[in-house]
Write a protein that holds these residues in place. Structure first.
Motif, PDB file in Angstrom:
ATOM      1  N   VAL A 299       0.827  -1.202   0.000  1.00 51.37           N
ATOM      2  CA  VAL A 299       0.000   0.000   0.000  1.00 51.37           C
ATOM      3  C   VAL A 299       0.862   1.252   0.000  1.00 51.37           C
ATOM      4  N   SER A 300       0.252   2.356  -0.419  1.00 47.07           N
ATOM      5  CA  SER A 300       0.901   3.665  -0.405  1.00 47.07           C
ATOM      6  C   SER A 300      -0.113   4.698   0.050  1.00 47.07           C
ATOM      7  N   SER A 301       0.372   5.765   0.637  1.00 45.34           N
ATOM      8  CA  SER A 301      -0.509   6.842   1.082  1.00 45.34           C
ATOM      9  C   SER A 301      -0.515   7.968   0.062  1.00 45.34           C
ATOM     10  N   GLY A 302      -1.482   8.854   0.210  1.00 42.09           N
ATOM     11  CA  GLY A 302      -1.542  10.027  -0.648  1.00 42.09           C
ATOM     12  C   GLY A 302      -2.329   9.802  -1.917  1.00 42.09           C
ATOM     13  N   ALA A 303      -2.477  10.877  -2.673  1.00 42.73           N
ATOM     14  CA  ALA A 303      -3.320  10.857  -3.870  1.00 42.73           C
ATOM     15  C   ALA A 303      -2.810   9.894  -4.928  1.00 42.73           C
ATOM     16  N   THR A 304      -1.495   9.680  -4.974  1.00 42.37           N
ATOM     17  CA  THR A 304      -0.936   8.799  -6.016  1.00 42.37           C
ATOM     18  C   THR A 304      -0.907   7.331  -5.576  1.00 42.37           C
ATOM     19  N   GLY A 305      -1.297   7.065  -4.322  1.00 38.78           N
ATOM     20  CA  GLY A 305      -1.203   5.711  -3.816  1.00 38.78           C
ATOM     21  C   GLY A 305      -2.327   4.806  -4.242  1.00 38.78           C
ATOM     22  N   GLY A 306      -3.402   5.398  -4.788  1.00 39.68           N
ATOM     23  CA  GLY A 306      -4.543   4.578  -5.146  1.00 39.68           C
ATOM     24  C   GLY A 306      -5.268   4.083  -3.908  1.00 39.68           C
ATOM     25  N   GLU A 307      -6.255   3.222  -4.126  1.00 40.60           N
ATOM     26  CA  GLU A 307      -7.077   2.761  -3.010  1.00 40.60           C
ATOM     27  C   GLU A 307      -6.919   1.268  -2.774  1.00 40.60           C
ATOM     28  N   VAL A 308      -7.218   0.886  -1.538  1.00 45.17           N
ATOM     29  CA  VAL A 308      -7.393  -0.520  -1.189  1.00 45.17           C
ATOM     30  C   VAL A 308      -8.886  -0.792  -1.209  1.00 45.17           C
ATOM     31  N   LEU A 309      -9.307  -1.738  -2.008  1.00 46.20           N
ATOM     32  CA  LEU A 309     -10.708  -2.144  -2.070  1.00 46.20           C
ATOM     33  C   LEU A 309     -10.835  -3.470  -1.334  1.00 46.20           C
ATOM     34  N   ALA A 310     -11.777  -3.527  -0.389  1.00 51.98           N
ATOM     35  CA  ALA A 310     -11.934  -4.744   0.407  1.00 51.98           C
ATOM     36  C   ALA A 310     -13.404  -4.967   0.727  1.00 51.98           C
ATOM     37  N   GLN A 311     -13.684  -6.132   1.269  1.00 53.66           N
ATOM     38  CA  GLN A 311     -15.040  -6.520   1.637  1.00 53.66           C
ATOM     39  C   GLN A 311     -15.421  -5.906   2.991  1.00 53.66           C
ATOM     40  N   THR A 312     -16.713  -5.806   3.239  1.00 55.39           N
ATOM     41  CA  THR A 312     -17.164  -5.425   4.575  1.00 55.39           C
ATOM     42  C   THR A 312     -17.130  -6.612   5.527  1.00 55.39           C
ATOM     43  N   SER A 313     -17.022  -7.817   4.999  1.00 59.65           N
ATOM     44  CA  SER A 313     -17.001  -9.019   5.830  1.00 59.65           C
ATOM     45  C   SER A 313     -15.593  -9.593   5.863  1.00 59.65           C
ATOM     46  N   HIS A 314     -14.962  -9.455   7.012  1.00 63.30           N
ATOM     47  CA  HIS A 314     -13.615  -9.965   7.226  1.00 63.30           C
ATOM     48  C   HIS A 314     -13.470 -10.392   8.670  1.00 63.30           C
ATOM     49  N   TYR A 315     -12.381 -11.076   8.948  1.00 66.86           N
ATOM     50  CA  TYR A 315     -12.023 -11.385  10.320  1.00 66.86           C
ATOM     51  C   TYR A 315     -11.881 -10.086  11.110  1.00 66.86           C
TER      52      TYR A 315
END
Length: 390
Positions: free
Chosen positions: A98-114
């Motif tokens: 992962v990366s932070s900031g505007a150029t880092g893009g997003e992490v897409l994940a489920q609402t159902s996780h451990y």
């Protein structure tokens, strides 16, 4: 008159003569924190290597290397990294890509996780400036955007046993790094790498070890991505110590035999529960009435020993839990003992009611890890417990 005390130098450097004999059939436990290095340029090469096996135990150990070779082979992956827990594996994998900031893009994940994964996604990563977006599990592939750089999935998810279509996610996010938590399915039933997943994380505490006596985690995938995860773990320090690695390697030797039993018994127990009048719903992908059974047949070799079932209400769930005798009230899963737990109050104790609802965790739900006992005995115990709510 007393003898002179032994030389401390000799105590620290014992002179032990080599003994005749063969090589050990089982790898010994390398219970050491560090290794003497050659007095040549080779020492610098060892120190600079990725995951050297005999340099410093935070970097790895011969026991970890043996377990990693077995785990990479199971997953059909180029490389594996063994760490101290499943959450250490999840954290090392995610933090390495992962990366932070505007150029880092997003992490897409489920609402159902451990539960701990949800905290990492909802709280910790955003606190580091990482953009995280959580969407319903069934909508994951449709929610991929051009800005999506990492997709994190868990299939089947904990505890609702909902599946994520791995091939569909890969097709929707061809350029993203896809990470899959495969703890429930295990490589016996699903190999996410075969569906284009880049990194696989698992709690080796569970089915991979299989004996309820080890805490460990593993990341598998391409050599390049696993090397990045190792660098993150080298800094954060979630060591899997030699004895735990040795126990894990021992447990892996019976992994296929155990999983075949878990698969068969899990389906037998699920079928019993599905026909019981006190049970409102059974969540197990091996049942034809599971809404994703067709996907499970395409994506899974077997359906595992994990299931959840819902009774009338939260009070009924507590009564069933307290009435079981063979099934033990404990968190974790994948061991020889059948474990029953109430996810809303135990496994997901750190989530809010709103987060529980988003994850599909019903207060009337019980989670069952079907063990290696005779399935008839497990069913008899559950039948007796369910009689308290008939």
């Amino acid at each position: 008159m007393h003898d002179a005390p032994p030389s401390m130098t000799r105590l620290l450097h014992p002179d032990v003569a080599p003994q005749p004999g063969g090589a050990p059939l089982v790898t010994p436990i390398h219970q050491t924190s560090t290794y003497e290095l050659p007095r040549t340029a080779e020492a610098a090469r060892i120190a600079a290597a990725v995951a050297p096996g005999a340099y410093y135990t935070r970097y790895g150990s011969p026991n970890a290397r043996e377990a990693e070779a077995m785990l990479a082979d199971l997953d059909g992956a180029e490389a594996a990294l063994l760490v101290g827990s499943g959450m250490a594996a999840v954290s090392a994998a995610l933090l390495s890509v992962v990366s932070s900031g505007a150029t880092g893009g997003e992490v897409l994940a489920q609402t159902s996780h451990y539960t701990a994964t949800l905290t990492l996604l909802r709280t910790m990563l955003p606190g580091f400036g990482v953009d995280v977006r959580l969407v319903p599990q069934e909508a994951l592939a449709a929610e991929v955007r051009p800005s999506t750089r990492v997709v994190y999935v868990e299939t089947p998810s904990n505890p609702t046993m909902t599946l994520t279509d791995l091939a569909a996610v890969r097709a929707a996010a061809p350029d993203a790094v896809i990470i899959a938590d495969n703890t429930f399915a295990t490589p016996y039933n699903t190999r996410p790498v075969d569906f284009g997943v880049d990194l696989v994380v698992q709690s080796a505490t569970k089915y991979l070890n299989g004996h309820s006596d080890v805490t460990a985690g593993v990341v598998t995938g391409s050599a390049a991505l696993v090397a990045r995860a190792w660098e993150t773990a080298r800094v954060l320090g979630p060591v899997c110590h030699p004895f735990e690695a040795w126990l894990l390697a021992r447990g892996l030797k019976t992994f296929p035999l155990r999983m075949a039993r878990h698969n068969a018994s899990g389906l037998a127990v699920a079928r019993f529960l599905a026909g019981h009048p006190a049970v409102r719903a059974v969540h197990h992908p091996g049942l034809p009435e599971h809404p994703q059974h067709d996907l499970a047949v395409r994506q899974m070799r077997g359906f595992g020993g994990m299931l959840a079932f819902t009774v009338a209400d939260a009070d009924a769930a507590v009564r069933v839990l307290r009435a079981t005798r063979l099934c033990r009230n404990a968190v974790s899963l994948g061991g020889p003992e059948t474990l029953i737990t109430h996810p809303a109050s135990l496994v997901f104790a750190h989530q809010s009611p709103q987060e529980l609802a988003a994850s599909g965790v019903d207060p009337a739900m019980l989670r069952l890890s079907v063990g290696l006992e005779e399935p008839e005995d497990i069913i008899a115990d559950l039948a007796e417990a369910l009689s308290t709510v008939d």
